[in-house]
Motif scaffolding. Structure first.
Motif, mmCIF file in Angstrom:
data_model
loop_
_atom_site.group_PDB
_atom_site.id
_atom_site.type_symbol
_atom_site.label_atom_id
_atom_site.label_comp_id
_atom_site.label_asym_id
_atom_site.label_seq_id
_atom_site.Cartn_x
_atom_site.Cartn_y
_atom_site.Cartn_z
ATOM 1 N N UNK A 26 1.665 -16.775 -4.044
ATOM 2 C CA UNK A 26 0.843 -16.570 -2.845
ATOM 3 C C UNK A 26 1.108 -15.221 -2.213
ATOM 4 N N UNK A 27 2.381 -14.813 -2.209
ATOM 5 C CA UNK A 27 2.740 -13.497 -1.657
ATOM 6 C C UNK A 27 2.077 -12.387 -2.453
ATOM 7 N N UNK A 28 2.183 -12.485 -3.776
ATOM 8 C CA UNK A 28 1.617 -11.440 -4.635
ATOM 9 C C UNK A 28 0.114 -11.349 -4.448
ATOM 10 N N UNK A 29 -0.551 -12.500 -4.370
ATOM 11 C CA UNK A 29 -2.009 -12.491 -4.248
ATOM 12 C C UNK A 29 -2.435 -11.926 -2.893
ATOM 13 N N UNK A 30 -1.632 -12.190 -1.858
ATOM 14 C CA UNK A 30 -1.983 -11.646 -0.538
ATOM 15 C C UNK A 30 -1.914 -10.125 -0.558
ATOM 16 N N UNK A 31 -1.089 -9.569 -1.454
ATOM 17 C CA UNK A 31 -0.983 -8.117 -1.572
ATOM 18 C C UNK A 31 -2.266 -7.467 -2.028
ATOM 19 N N UNK A 32 -3.168 -8.263 -2.620
ATOM 20 C CA UNK A 32 -4.428 -7.706 -3.128
ATOM 21 C C UNK A 32 -5.462 -7.531 -2.028
ATOM 22 N N UNK A 33 -5.192 -8.055 -0.843
ATOM 23 C CA UNK A 33 -6.177 -7.967 0.243
ATOM 24 C C UNK A 33 -6.368 -6.514 0.680
ATOM 25 N N UNK A 34 -7.602 -6.172 1.018
ATOM 26 C CA UNK A 34 -7.889 -4.798 1.452
ATOM 27 C C UNK A 34 -7.320 -4.573 2.853
ATOM 28 N N UNK A 35 -7.186 -3.307 3.201
ATOM 29 C CA UNK A 35 -6.646 -2.972 4.521
ATOM 30 C C UNK A 35 -7.524 -3.558 5.621
ATOM 31 N N UNK A 36 -8.841 -3.533 5.385
ATOM 32 C CA UNK A 36 -9.769 -4.043 6.389
ATOM 33 C C UNK A 36 -9.550 -5.545 6.601
ATOM 34 N N UNK A 37 -9.428 -6.255 5.483
ATOM 35 C CA UNK A 37 -9.216 -7.704 5.574
ATOM 36 C C UNK A 37 -7.906 -8.003 6.308
#
Lengths: 220, 233
Positions: free
Chosen positions: B51-62
């Motif tokens: 879950x941590x790794x996947x959250x890293x993929x979020x864009x700066x805007x998100x």
């Protein structure tokens, strides 16, 4: 900040709902506790499973359905050297307690019956069960032994009564051992820990006196 | 160390997706759930890390948008703490094995728990982090000691000896996490203090203006001379 506060409150509310569902309104924390509470809230009819044992060749509900008779069931395997030994001695004590009770009529069959069901039918044949009963000084009029005749019956029975049997890593089994009280209509009505022998006996005796009038009413 | 961080920054999402697929597909899932220790001490943390790794993929805007609903990481860390509290109820382990719905909810909740931790940890700061850990770690230690000392099995599907071992590990893990966090906090504190001492301007004297000093001296001399003359007259 109100947005953070509302998300936080929502998370807390969701966790509360999930938590109260998971613990049955914060009453139990384990699957075994939930099993016992479920049975206490709504009785579970015994599945129709063919059993065989010394002097037994019948299906489970028929075996326990006798007017005014309550059966305390436990699950065992005769190769067991741990919990089943404790259960065996509990059943021995229950047998002697029941024998010491004054009987209402000398001819009547014992009101509270004991039944040990093996979940290891491959090993526990009627002959093995007979020897096991003998070694525990079981009185056949009061304490009987049986095992399902096939694997489907066994799975059906364990599933209905929520008995979980797992290998203990040393060639034996570990299982959620308990005292299952089954009423004269063949329904599992209460599950007691095997440390609660007195409570189980008292409850079974109470049930046996309660079920006489209803069966008489049904007969009349 | 930096190379590792770079690799994670660049390929974190890929790692996360691979881990997610591996964790939810039956062979690995069943293998991990066959033992209590694997279920609680490997699968749970693996789902959180994914879950941590996947959250890293979020864009700066998100991230910025999420941050508006997550001031100081309070909402995220509260959510994570609640998920972890529910995850320590032994009935969950038994139910997840037999009920597909429970298994799905459990997995999603643990993934989201990891994402919430990732998105909240930095902005939380030491105080909120400390509050979060102060709740979660004692809870973990107590659950661990209960697992360890319970005379009966708390999970019908798992053995007693394993349960005791899991309990020990939970207690030790909670202590280790607390120690690592405290060490990091102290490290950062001393790290911040050191440059602060070096960069601050040293108290120095203003450059001496010789002319001004000379002028003041002659002024003083004149003053002394006039008072002496007055005294003499």
């Amino acid at each position: 900040m109100w947005r953070t506060a509302s998300v936080t409150a929502l998370a807390a509310l969701a966790a509360f709902v999930v938590g109260s569902w998971l613990t049955l309104d914060f009453n139990v924390w384990t699957a075994e506790g939930a099993r016992r509470l479920h049975v206490a809230r709504a009785e579970v009819p015994a599945p129709s499973v063919a059993l065989r044992g010394p002097e037994i060749d019948a299906s489970l509900p028929a075996l326990v359905k006798h007017d005014g008779q309550v059966t305390i069931i436990d699950f065992v395997y005769t190769r067991c050297t741990t919990v089943c030994l404790a259960l065996g001695s509990t059943f021995q004590q229950m047998q002697s307690t029941l024998a010491a009770l004054p009987r209402p009529e000398s001819t009547a069959a014992p009101r509270v019956q004991l039944l040990s069901i093996s979940f290891d039918p491959g090993h526990d044949t009627p002959a093995v069960l007979a020897g096991y009963g003998k070694s525990l000084n079981a009185d056949p009029a009061r304490w009987r032994f049986a095992a399902p005749i096939n694997a489907e019956g066994l799975a059906n029975l364990l599933g209905s009564f929520d008995v979980v049997v797992i290998p203990d890593g040393m060639g034996g089994f570990e299982h959620n051992a308990a005292l299952l009280v089954v009423d004269s209509r063949g329904r599992l009505v209460r599950i007691f820990d095997y440390a609660e022998m007195e409570a189980a006996l008292a409850y079974a005796q109470y049930l046996s006196t309660q079920s006489v009038p209803t069966s008489q009413k049904a007969a009349g | 160390m930096n190379a590792l961080k770079c690799a994670f920054d660049r390929y974190g999402t890929v790692f996360g997706l691979v881990a997610l697929v591996a964790l939810v597909t039956p062979p690995l899932r069943h293998a991990l759930e066959a033992q209590m220790s694997m279920h609680m001490l490997v699968q749970f943390p693996a789902l959180i890390l994914t879950g941590m790794l996947l959250a890293g993929a979020l864009s700066t805007k998100a991230r910025e948008q999420i941050a508006q609903w997550n001031a100081y990481g309070i909402a995220g860390l509260t959510f994570a703490a609640l998920v972890l509290a529910l995850a320590m109820i032994p009935r969950l382990l038994d139910l997840a094995l037999v009920d597909a719905h429970v298994e799905i909810v459990k997995s999603v909740a643990l993934l989201l728990c990891g994402s919430a931790l990732h998105l909240s940890w930095r902005s939380a700061g030491v105080i909120v982090q400390g509050f979060f850990l102060g709740n979660v770690l004692p809870m973990m230690a107590i659950a661990g000691s209960l697992y360890e000392t319970a005379p009966a099995r708390v999970c019908n599907s798992y053995r007693l000896d394993e349960q005791q071992w899991v309990g020990q590990c939970l207690t030790i893990a909670s202590a280790c996490i607390a120690a690592v966090w405290l060490a990091r906090v102290f490290w950062n504190m001393t790290d911040k203090q050191r440059p602060a001492v070096a960069v601050a301007p040293a108290p120095s004297h203003p450059p001496i203006n010789r002319e001004a000093v000379e002028e003041r001296r002659s002024e003083a001399v004149r003053e002394v001379a006039t008072t002496e003359a007055r005294a003499a007259s």
